[in-house]
Write a protein that holds these residues in place. Structure first.
Motif, PDB file in Angstrom:
ATOM      1  N   GLU A 174      -1.670 -12.300  29.754  1.00  9.65           N
ATOM      2  CA  GLU A 174      -1.003 -13.402  29.054  1.00  9.65           C
ATOM      3  C   GLU A 174      -1.822 -14.695  29.029  1.00  9.65           C
ATOM      4  O   GLU A 174      -1.612 -15.538  28.171  1.00  9.65           O
ATOM      5  N   LEU A 232       8.701 -14.439  34.739  1.00  7.78           N
ATOM      6  CA  LEU A 232       8.446 -13.501  35.832  1.00  7.78           C
ATOM      7  C   LEU A 232       9.593 -13.660  36.828  1.00  7.78           C
ATOM      8  O   LEU A 232       9.788 -14.750  37.391  1.00  7.78           O
ATOM      9  N   LYS A 258       0.920  -6.190  40.650  1.00 10.47           N
ATOM     10  CA  LYS A 258       0.983  -6.167  39.171  1.00 10.47           C
ATOM     11  C   LYS A 258       1.019  -7.577  38.582  1.00 10.47           C
ATOM     12  O   LYS A 258       0.757  -7.754  37.395  1.00 10.47           O
ATOM     13  N   ILE A 278      -0.398  -9.633  34.808  1.00 10.75           N
ATOM     14  CA  ILE A 278       0.336 -10.498  33.865  1.00 10.75           C
ATOM     15  C   ILE A 278      -0.529 -11.705  33.496  1.00 10.75           C
ATOM     16  O   ILE A 278      -0.635 -12.075  32.327  1.00 10.75           O
ATOM     17  N   TYR A 293       8.896 -10.312  32.448  1.00 12.62           N
ATOM     18  CA  TYR A 293       8.254  -9.378  33.372  1.00 12.62           C
ATOM     19  C   TYR A 293       9.149  -9.278  34.596  1.00 12.62           C
ATOM     20  O   TYR A 293       9.315 -10.248  35.332  1.00 12.62           O
ATOM     21  N   GLU A 352       9.285  -8.346  37.841  1.00  9.01           N
ATOM     22  CA  GLU A 352       8.371  -8.016  38.949  1.00  9.01           C
ATOM     23  C   GLU A 352       8.672  -8.875  40.157  1.00  9.01           C
ATOM     24  O   GLU A 352       9.137 -10.003  40.025  1.00  9.01           O
ATOM     25  N   LYS A 400       9.984 -13.073  26.445  1.00  8.39           N
ATOM     26  CA  LYS A 400       9.355 -11.948  27.149  1.00  8.39           C
ATOM     27  C   LYS A 400       9.636 -12.035  28.653  1.00  8.39           C
ATOM     28  O   LYS A 400       9.460 -13.102  29.255  1.00  8.39           O
TER      29      LYS A 400
END
Ligand SMILES: NC(=O)c1ccc[n+]([C@@H]2O[C@H](COP(=O)([O-])OP(=O)(O)OC[C@H]3O[C@@H](n4cnc5c(N)ncnc54)[C@H](O)[C@@H]3O)[C@@H](O)[C@H]2O)c1
Length: 308
Positions: free
Chosen positions: A64, A30, A56, A60, A48, A50, A46
């Motif tokens: 997740e 993140l 939001k 996550i 994110y 943000e 992966k």
């Protein structure tokens, strides 16, 4: 284990992600890339993209269900914290509190927090974890306040944690504008034949710890040191003048620095005891300053060649 690494696109976070992958964990990132870089992130991980403060982020956690949160995302500049304390507090304090709420709500097993020796403030002594905390910057204050929230979340909701208070971290990928960036700044300036500036007389000391050692401390904290606050430093004091000499020698530079007035919010001496890290994490630095600087100089030389 599935590990949410906030700030995983940054200097320390991205090298932590590499170590987690090598150890068979599944890191997810993140990061809003306000300071980090997407090219730092190993392929296949992966991401994110943000802001910590976005609503939001809860989604996550819901999707997740990470086992562990390693929280590194932060406003990292002491100077910016003094210019804009509210912004610093929003990202560093509110951002942390939101993650703590989601961690308790979605069954996170451990919260590992990147704190800083900036929580201690002025001292000439070797600093251990019982030393008084008295930050002299809003950055240090926001880290200390976050620590207080983490401890209370543990007390009220049994969320296990480890708080790691880093000394001055250095190494490859460090930007020259963040906290503790003196090494990357000097290297880039010496490579570009510019005149580096030393703030104060250069006799101020720092405890420089290599980024890979810091990443390894996070890895070890997954299974160790529950509910402990631990310094991550080298137990070695280095003056900025000596650092400058070491770097000049490694770069074969005879460039002399300019000396300017000391900056607000900069501490005079920093020397962290690491005996608690050895006891609870079985952690000791594996890089001394010379070997860490060699790797860092090599990185910046390669970067300069690639940028040309
Ligand atoms: N570098 C040091 O010497 C040092 C020393 C003590 C503590 N720390 C702490 O270690 C952690 C990592 O620092 P670093 O040196 O790798 O810095 P960094 O700036 O490289 O990494 C921080 C990351 O957080 C991201 N970020 C910032 N604000 C965000 C937001 N609102 N939402 C989402 N992502 C955001 C940035 O894009 C960046 O990738 C920080 O918490 C820092 O305070 C660093």
């Amino acid at each position: 284990m599935k590990i949410l690494v906030t700030g995983g696109g940054g200097f320390i976070g991205s090298q932590l992600v590499e170590i987690l992958l090598a150890e068979g964990h599944t890191p997810i990132i993140l990061d809003n890339f306000s300071n980090g870089r997407e090219e730092n992130v190993p392929s296949g991980v992966k991401i994110y993209r943000e802001n910590l403060l976005s609503d939001k982020v809860e989604k996550i956690f819901e999707k997740e269900k990470p086992d562990i949160v390693m929280h590194l995302a932060a406003q990292v500049s002491v100077a910016k914290s003094l210019e804009n304390p509210a912004e610093d507090a929003a990202v560093n304090v509110l951002g942390t509190v939101k993650l703590l709420e989601y961690s308790t709500r979605y069954g996170v097993k451990k919260f590992i927090f990147s704190s800083s020796s900036a929580v201690y403030g002025y001292t000439n002594e070797v600093i251990n974890e019982e030393s008084p905390t008295s930050p002299i910057s809003f950055y240090g204050t926001s880290k200390l306040v976050s620590e207080t929230y983490i401890k209370l979340f543990n007390k009220l909701y049994k969320l296990p944690y480890t708080i790691l208070r880093y000394a001055n971290v250095y190494g490859p990928r460090q930007r020259s504008d963040g906290e503790g960036g003196v090494i990357s700044i000097f290297i880039e300036q010496l490579l570009n034949i510019e005149t580096p500036i030393i703030f104060g007389d250069g006799n101020q000391t720092r405890d420089f710890v290599y980024v890979e050692d810091v990443a390894r401390a996070n890895l070890l904290a997954i299974a160790n040191a529950d509910n402990q606050v631990i310094n991550i430093g080298t137990n070695t004091q280095t003056t900025v003048n000596l650092l400058y000499t070491l770097l000049s020698n490694q770069l074969h530079s005879s460039q002399k620095p300019n000396y300017e007035a000391k900056r607000e919010g900069d501490i005079l001496h920093s020397h962290l005891s690491n005996s608690k890290a050895l006891h609870y994490l079985k952690w000791e630095p594996q890089y001394d300053l010379n070997s860490g600087l060699e790797n860092t100089v090599e990185y910046f030389k390669r970067k300069m060649e690639n940028d040309e």
